[in-house]
Design a protein around this motif. Structure first.
Motif, PDB file in Angstrom:
ATOM      1  N   ARG A 166       0.856  -1.184   0.000  1.00  0.00           N
ATOM      2  CA  ARG A 166       0.000   0.000   0.000  1.00  0.00           C
ATOM      3  C   ARG A 166       0.890   1.231   0.000  1.00  0.00           C
ATOM      4  O   ARG A 166       1.755   1.384   0.869  1.00  0.00           O
ATOM      5  N   THR A 167       0.691   2.095  -0.976  1.00  0.00           N
ATOM      6  CA  THR A 167       1.444   3.337  -1.062  1.00  0.00           C
ATOM      7  C   THR A 167       0.549   4.495  -0.614  1.00  0.00           C
ATOM      8  O   THR A 167      -0.643   4.316  -0.357  1.00  0.00           O
ATOM      9  N   ILE A 222       9.681  -4.620  -8.158  1.00  0.00           N
ATOM     10  CA  ILE A 222      10.060  -5.804  -7.389  1.00  0.00           C
ATOM     11  C   ILE A 222      10.175  -7.019  -8.305  1.00  0.00           C
ATOM     12  O   ILE A 222      11.149  -7.779  -8.253  1.00  0.00           O
ATOM     13  N   ALA A 223       9.181  -7.204  -9.172  1.00  0.00           N
ATOM     14  CA  ALA A 223       9.190  -8.349 -10.086  1.00  0.00           C
ATOM     15  C   ALA A 223      10.392  -8.283 -11.024  1.00  0.00           C
ATOM     16  O   ALA A 223      11.050  -9.296 -11.289  1.00  0.00           O
ATOM     17  N   HIS A 224      10.701  -7.075 -11.515  1.00  0.00           N
ATOM     18  CA  HIS A 224      11.828  -6.915 -12.441  1.00  0.00           C
ATOM     19  C   HIS A 224      13.152  -7.223 -11.745  1.00  0.00           C
ATOM     20  O   HIS A 224      14.010  -7.927 -12.307  1.00  0.00           O
ATOM     21  N   GLN A 225      13.332  -6.720 -10.535  1.00  0.00           N
ATOM     22  CA  GLN A 225      14.601  -6.935  -9.837  1.00  0.00           C
ATOM     23  C   GLN A 225      14.778  -8.401  -9.451  1.00  0.00           C
ATOM     24  O   GLN A 225      15.873  -8.961  -9.587  1.00  0.00           O
ATOM     25  N   LEU A 226      13.716  -9.038  -8.991  1.00  0.00           N
ATOM     26  CA  LEU A 226      13.822 -10.453  -8.629  1.00  0.00           C
ATOM     27  C   LEU A 226      14.083 -11.315  -9.855  1.00  0.00           C
ATOM     28  O   LEU A 226      14.803 -12.311  -9.788  1.00  0.00           O
ATOM     29  N   ALA A 266      10.747  -1.889  -0.681  1.00  0.00           N
ATOM     30  CA  ALA A 266       9.600  -1.219  -0.063  1.00  0.00           C
ATOM     31  C   ALA A 266      10.045  -0.127   0.900  1.00  0.00           C
ATOM     32  O   ALA A 266       9.436   0.947   0.975  1.00  0.00           O
ATOM     33  N   GLU A 267      11.120  -0.369   1.649  1.00  0.00           N
ATOM     34  CA  GLU A 267      11.614   0.626   2.604  1.00  0.00           C
ATOM     35  C   GLU A 267      12.050   1.904   1.896  1.00  0.00           C
ATOM     36  O   GLU A 267      11.852   3.014   2.400  1.00  0.00           O
ATOM     37  N   ARG A 311       3.219  -6.309   3.197  1.00  0.00           N
ATOM     38  CA  ARG A 311       2.964  -7.542   3.934  1.00  0.00           C
ATOM     39  C   ARG A 311       3.294  -8.714   3.021  1.00  0.00           C
ATOM     40  O   ARG A 311       2.874  -8.738   1.859  1.00  0.00           O
ATOM     41  N   ILE A 312       4.036  -9.677   3.555  1.00  0.00           N
ATOM     42  CA  ILE A 312       4.425 -10.848   2.768  1.00  0.00           C
ATOM     43  C   ILE A 312       3.877 -12.090   3.458  1.00  0.00           C
ATOM     44  O   ILE A 312       4.184 -12.354   4.620  1.00  0.00           O
ATOM     45  N   ASP A 313       3.048 -12.824   2.751  1.00  0.00           N
ATOM     46  CA  ASP A 313       2.455 -14.048   3.283  1.00  0.00           C
ATOM     47  C   ASP A 313       2.960 -15.252   2.493  1.00  0.00           C
ATOM     48  O   ASP A 313       3.149 -15.170   1.271  1.00  0.00           O
TER      49      ASP A 313
END
Length: 293
Positions: free
Chosen positions: A110-111, A132-136, A196-197, A204-206
């Motif tokens: 959430r931004t 995030i998807a690109h870096q991973l 994210a930081e 949140r990561i589940d």
């Protein structure tokens, strides 16, 4: 059963002369139907086996995570199982002799909110999750390329005229062994939190599910029996290496495989199963039960 989102409209099944079309049709819901048909057939025909037969209806949501329905059942069972088969939808002919392990993660962000035309300010959930998807995706997981990451789904925003301040990214990691799977998961968590930081977004990561790698030696007798059944029925066998929910039973010392019942396709907008191969898929189940039970 897999964790399928339910909608009264999306879940309506449409039948043609060749296909059954509807959301969830290509998943394990077809396996549930097959178990009901199997129970009816065995009762009507008077078929018996040397060993007891257990038909288990359960949910794979959170599979491999402590507290999920299947894990609770397995922890409390008292009988010994000589073999087990998980029935699924559109993978008729697939033979997973040595399946990979997998860890499924759901990343919710959430931004800060802002007007869609305000310009500047907070990153959107779309740009954050895409980053995030690109870096991973650019990480070299191991030298032998035995570990893989797949972006399974990315959803963000509330629609036209709205700034996308919320979103969800679903990832799955595949690995040959549990240790490498855990190491890769830790790398994903650390990378995601670091990104994210920097943006100030809440995250949140589940863990949506964890499947261990399959035990090739434990599965070997069932794999050989399955190939013989395929040859007898004229089903074309093909080797697959993706994750297999039956590996949860392998981890407890139980020989187990997943069985596809027909062909078809799973898609974002539509799913379908082919009707003609269903008879061969059901015969496959009966012949395997005769071979092991």
């Amino acid at each position: 059963m897999e964790n399928e989102d339910y909608s009264p409209l999306d879940s309506l099944v449409r039948l043609s002369s060749e296909r059954a079309i509807g959301r969830g049709m290509a998943g394990s819901s077809l396996g549930v139907a097959a178990l009901l048909v199997l129970a009816e057939y065995l009762q009507a025909s008077g078929t018996t086996f040397q060993r007891d037969l257990t038909l288990l209806f359960t949910c794979l949501k959170g599979a491999g995570v402590a507290g999920c329905a299947l894990e609770r059942f397995l922890d409390r069972r008292t009988e010994e199982w000589s073999a087990a088969f998980q029935l699924t939808g559109t993978s008729l002919g697939a033979v997973a002799s040595d399946p990979l392990g997998t860890c499924r993660l759901a990343i919710s962000v959430r931004t800060r909110d802002r007007e869609v035309l305000a310009g500047g300010g907070a990153d959107s959930a779309v740009s954050l999750l895409s980053g995030i998807a690109h870096q991973l995706g650019g990480i070299r997981w191991d030298a032998a390329d035995n570990t893989f990451l797949n972006v399974a789904r990315l959803e963000a925003g509330a629609g036209y005229g709205q700034f996308a301040s919320e979103g969800r990214l679903e990832l799955e990691i595949f690995a040959r062994d549990t240790a490498r799977l855990e190491t890769s998961r830790d790398a994903v968590l650390a990378t995601t939190r670091k990104i994210a930081e920097k943006t100030g977004a809440s995250i949140r990561i589940d863990t949506a599910g964890v499947l261990p790698a399959g035990d090739a030696e434990l599965r070997r007798p069932l794999v050989e029996a399955l190939r013989r059944v395929h040859a007898r029925l004229g089903i074309r066998s093909r080797q697959v290496s993706g994750p297999d929910p039956a590996a949860l039973l392998n981890a407890r010392g139980i020989p187990a495989l997943s069985l596809g019942l027909t062909t078809g396709a799973r898609g974002y907008l539509e799913e379908h199963v082919d009707l003609a191969p269903l008879e061969a898929g059901f015969q496959q189940v009966l012949l395997l039960l005769e071979a092991v039970a």
